[in-house]
Design a protein around this motif. Structure first.
Motif, mmCIF file in Angstrom:
data_model
loop_
_atom_site.group_PDB
_atom_site.id
_atom_site.type_symbol
_atom_site.label_atom_id
_atom_site.label_comp_id
_atom_site.label_asym_id
_atom_site.label_seq_id
_atom_site.Cartn_x
_atom_site.Cartn_y
_atom_site.Cartn_z
ATOM 1 N N ALA A 1 0.809 -1.223 0.000
ATOM 2 C CA ALA A 1 0.000 0.000 0.000
ATOM 3 C C ALA A 1 0.842 1.272 0.000
ATOM 4 O O ALA A 1 0.374 2.335 -0.430
ATOM 5 C CB ALA A 1 -0.942 0.000 1.199
ATOM 6 N N THR A 2 2.097 1.178 0.472
ATOM 7 C CA THR A 2 2.963 2.369 0.496
ATOM 8 C C THR A 2 3.999 2.333 -0.627
ATOM 9 O O THR A 2 4.919 3.156 -0.650
ATOM 10 C CB THR A 2 3.706 2.474 1.849
ATOM 11 O OG1 THR A 2 4.436 1.261 2.088
ATOM 12 C CG2 THR A 2 2.739 2.713 2.993
ATOM 13 N N GLY A 3 3.850 1.385 -1.561
ATOM 14 C CA GLY A 3 4.828 1.240 -2.630
ATOM 15 C C GLY A 3 4.263 1.512 -4.008
ATOM 16 O O GLY A 3 3.072 1.832 -4.174
ATOM 17 N N SER A 4 5.116 1.336 -5.021
ATOM 18 C CA SER A 4 4.742 1.679 -6.397
ATOM 19 C C SER A 4 3.680 0.752 -6.973
ATOM 20 O O SER A 4 2.904 1.149 -7.841
ATOM 21 C CB SER A 4 5.987 1.652 -7.293
ATOM 22 O OG SER A 4 6.578 0.360 -7.270
ATOM 23 N N LEU A 5 3.627 -0.510 -6.502
ATOM 24 C CA LEU A 5 2.658 -1.461 -7.055
ATOM 25 C C LEU A 5 1.217 -1.020 -6.808
ATOM 26 O O LEU A 5 0.319 -1.322 -7.585
ATOM 27 C CB LEU A 5 2.878 -2.857 -6.458
ATOM 28 C CG LEU A 5 4.133 -3.593 -6.936
ATOM 29 C CD1 LEU A 5 4.274 -4.920 -6.203
ATOM 30 C CD2 LEU A 5 4.067 -3.838 -8.442
ATOM 31 N N SER A 6 0.991 -0.279 -5.717
ATOM 32 C CA SER A 6 -0.361 0.217 -5.427
ATOM 33 C C SER A 6 -0.532 1.664 -5.883
ATOM 34 O O SER A 6 -1.600 2.250 -5.690
ATOM 35 C CB SER A 6 -0.639 0.128 -3.922
ATOM 36 O OG SER A 6 0.137 1.085 -3.227
ATOM 37 N N GLY A 7 0.523 2.239 -6.474
ATOM 38 C CA GLY A 7 0.463 3.659 -6.828
ATOM 39 C C GLY A 7 0.595 4.541 -5.597
ATOM 40 O O GLY A 7 0.031 5.632 -5.546
ATOM 41 N N TYR A 8 1.332 4.052 -4.581
ATOM 42 C CA TYR A 8 1.527 4.792 -3.332
ATOM 43 C C TYR A 8 0.195 5.194 -2.714
ATOM 44 O O TYR A 8 -0.094 6.356 -2.437
ATOM 45 C CB TYR A 8 2.416 6.029 -3.564
ATOM 46 C CG TYR A 8 3.764 5.652 -4.118
ATOM 47 C CD1 TYR A 8 4.781 5.179 -3.295
ATOM 48 C CD2 TYR A 8 4.016 5.727 -5.501
ATOM 49 C CE1 TYR A 8 6.015 4.799 -3.817
ATOM 50 C CE2 TYR A 8 5.246 5.343 -6.029
ATOM 51 C CZ TYR A 8 6.240 4.883 -5.182
ATOM 52 O OH TYR A 8 7.455 4.502 -5.696
ATOM 53 N N LEU A 9 -0.626 4.170 -2.519
ATOM 54 C CA LEU A 9 -1.972 4.356 -1.976
ATOM 55 C C LEU A 9 -1.956 5.046 -0.612
ATOM 56 O O LEU A 9 -2.801 5.884 -0.314
ATOM 57 C CB LEU A 9 -2.641 2.976 -1.865
ATOM 58 C CG LEU A 9 -4.101 2.906 -1.482
ATOM 59 C CD1 LEU A 9 -4.966 3.514 -2.572
ATOM 60 C CD2 LEU A 9 -4.507 1.461 -1.254
ATOM 61 N N LEU A 10 -0.987 4.676 0.220
ATOM 62 C CA LEU A 10 -0.861 5.287 1.548
ATOM 63 C C LEU A 10 0.463 6.033 1.660
ATOM 64 O O LEU A 10 1.435 5.672 1.005
ATOM 65 C CB LEU A 10 -0.929 4.207 2.632
ATOM 66 C CG LEU A 10 -2.241 3.420 2.736
ATOM 67 C CD1 LEU A 10 -2.132 2.355 3.827
ATOM 68 C CD2 LEU A 10 -3.419 4.341 3.007
ATOM 69 N N ASN A 11 0.490 7.050 2.524
ATOM 70 C CA ASN A 11 1.721 7.830 2.659
ATOM 71 C C ASN A 11 2.723 7.147 3.599
ATOM 72 O O ASN A 11 2.446 6.102 4.192
ATOM 73 C CB ASN A 11 1.418 9.267 3.103
ATOM 74 C CG ASN A 11 0.793 9.319 4.481
ATOM 75 O OD1 ASN A 11 1.141 8.548 5.362
ATOM 76 N ND2 ASN A 11 -0.140 10.245 4.664
ATOM 77 N N ASP A 12 3.882 7.773 3.761
ATOM 78 C CA ASP A 12 5.017 7.135 4.442
ATOM 79 C C ASP A 12 4.778 6.808 5.914
ATOM 80 O O ASP A 12 5.468 5.956 6.478
ATOM 81 C CB ASP A 12 6.262 8.009 4.330
ATOM 82 C CG ASP A 12 6.912 7.876 2.963
ATOM 83 O OD1 ASP A 12 6.420 7.047 2.169
ATOM 84 O OD2 ASP A 12 7.898 8.585 2.686
ATOM 85 N N LYS A 13 3.827 7.470 6.551
ATOM 86 C CA LYS A 13 3.619 7.170 7.978
ATOM 87 C C LYS A 13 3.076 5.743 8.171
ATOM 88 O O LYS A 13 3.096 5.226 9.279
ATOM 89 C CB LYS A 13 2.693 8.197 8.614
ATOM 90 C CG LYS A 13 1.224 8.063 8.240
ATOM 91 C CD LYS A 13 0.386 9.062 9.036
ATOM 92 C CE LYS A 13 -1.107 8.901 8.733
ATOM 93 N NZ LYS A 13 -1.927 9.835 9.526
ATOM 94 N N TRP A 14 2.624 5.127 7.068
ATOM 95 C CA TRP A 14 2.094 3.751 7.139
ATOM 96 C C TRP A 14 3.117 2.719 6.680
ATOM 97 O O TRP A 14 2.811 1.540 6.582
ATOM 98 C CB TRP A 14 0.819 3.634 6.305
ATOM 99 C CG TRP A 14 -0.276 4.484 6.855
ATOM 100 C CD1 TRP A 14 -0.755 5.644 6.332
ATOM 101 C CD2 TRP A 14 -0.976 4.266 8.066
ATOM 102 N NE1 TRP A 14 -1.723 6.176 7.153
ATOM 103 C CE2 TRP A 14 -1.875 5.343 8.232
ATOM 104 C CE3 TRP A 14 -0.935 3.285 9.056
ATOM 105 C CZ2 TRP A 14 -2.735 5.445 9.325
ATOM 106 C CZ3 TRP A 14 -1.783 3.378 10.140
ATOM 107 C CH2 TRP A 14 -2.679 4.465 10.273
#
Length: 262
Positions: free
Chosen positions: A66-79
């Motif tokens: 969810a925080t990586g490129s495969l999801s399109g950075y769905l969640l920000n870095d705090k996750w």
């Protein structure tokens, strides 16, 4: 894969609220960041237990996606979760008392497998009992000869005259892959004629809710030979798989990596 609410518009349809992480995420939805989320999940289960380990690992895999490129950075870095291999703080360790209670899965020796097979009511006057004996007998042979998890027997396929497992492991140590099944000892599959048996013998009826492992255990617990084996070894249905691993290590001097590949 990760789950969600009931949704019949996707393929495959999600017929009920389910998923590897969704239900547990609902319980910690008020978390403000990844560390807080994992801390709350950890408090739900005793340190070092399989449940706690599984949920922590599944959630960390989800958050990496969810925080990586495969999801399109769905969640920000705090996750962003902890680095791979650093789950120890959240998984914890079993207490010495709990470690003492936890028993290993003991392998079942081949002699006892033969005795168990001979005890099944293949020639019962009741056709239903005879069919069940043939089906569960085949499952015992498959798990024993190829080191299968009970659930894998529903995901077997013959390719170019060889038996393959098409079951994909998606938990714990990562995603597995389809594999060609190899019997050890090699002559075991030939002696039991497993390719032809797999083609001819019908598996017993197994409910999706209970799964193969639970249904397998329920069938065997009425068998007196199995009762003796359980008393002697504290055996479970996965003991057939552990016996395969033991034979590969001891009789064929294989490394851990080689056996894991099989």
């Amino acid at each position: 894969e990760w789950g969600g609410e009931k949704n019949l518009d996707i393929s495959p349809a999600r017929v009920k609220q389910t998923g590897k992480t969704y239900k547990i995420l609902l319980k910690v939805a008020d978390s403000l960041n990844a560390d807080q989320l994992f801390t709350k999940v950890a408090k739900m289960y005793a340190p070092g237990t399989r449940s706690r380990q599984m949920y922590i690992r599944n959630l960390s895999a989800f958050l990496r996606w969810a925080t990586g490129s495969l999801s399109g950075y769905l969640l920000n870095d705090k996750w962003k979760p902890f680095a791979k291999g650093d789950s120890g703080e959240f998984v914890g360790r079993l207490s010495s008392e709990d470690r003492a209670k936890k028993r290993p899965t003991i392998p079942i020796e081949l002699d006892d497998v033969y005795k168990l097979l001979e005890s099944l009511p293949y020639k019962s006057k009741h056709k239903k009992d005879a069919r069940a004996a043939n089906g569960w007998g085949l499952i015992i042979k498959l798990c024993c000869a190829y080191g299968l998890r009970p659930e894998e027997v529903r995901h077997l396929k013959i390719i170019d005259g060889e038996l393959w497992s098409m079951w994909i492991k998606k938990s714990g140590g990562g995603t597995g892959k389809e594999r060609w099944l190899q019997s050890f000892p090699p002559e075991l599959a030939e002696d039991w004629d497993l390719i032809n048996e797999f083609k001819k013998v019908q598996f017993p009826e197994i409910s999706d809710k209970r799964g193969v492992g639970e249904s397998f255990g329920t069938y065997l617990k009425r068998n007196n030979t199995w009762k003796e084996i359980r008393t002697r070894y504290k055996a479970v249905t996965k003991s057939f798989r552990h016996a395969y691993s033991k034979r590969c290590h001891i009789n064929y001097r294989m490394t851990t990596e080689e056996v894991a590949g099989l």
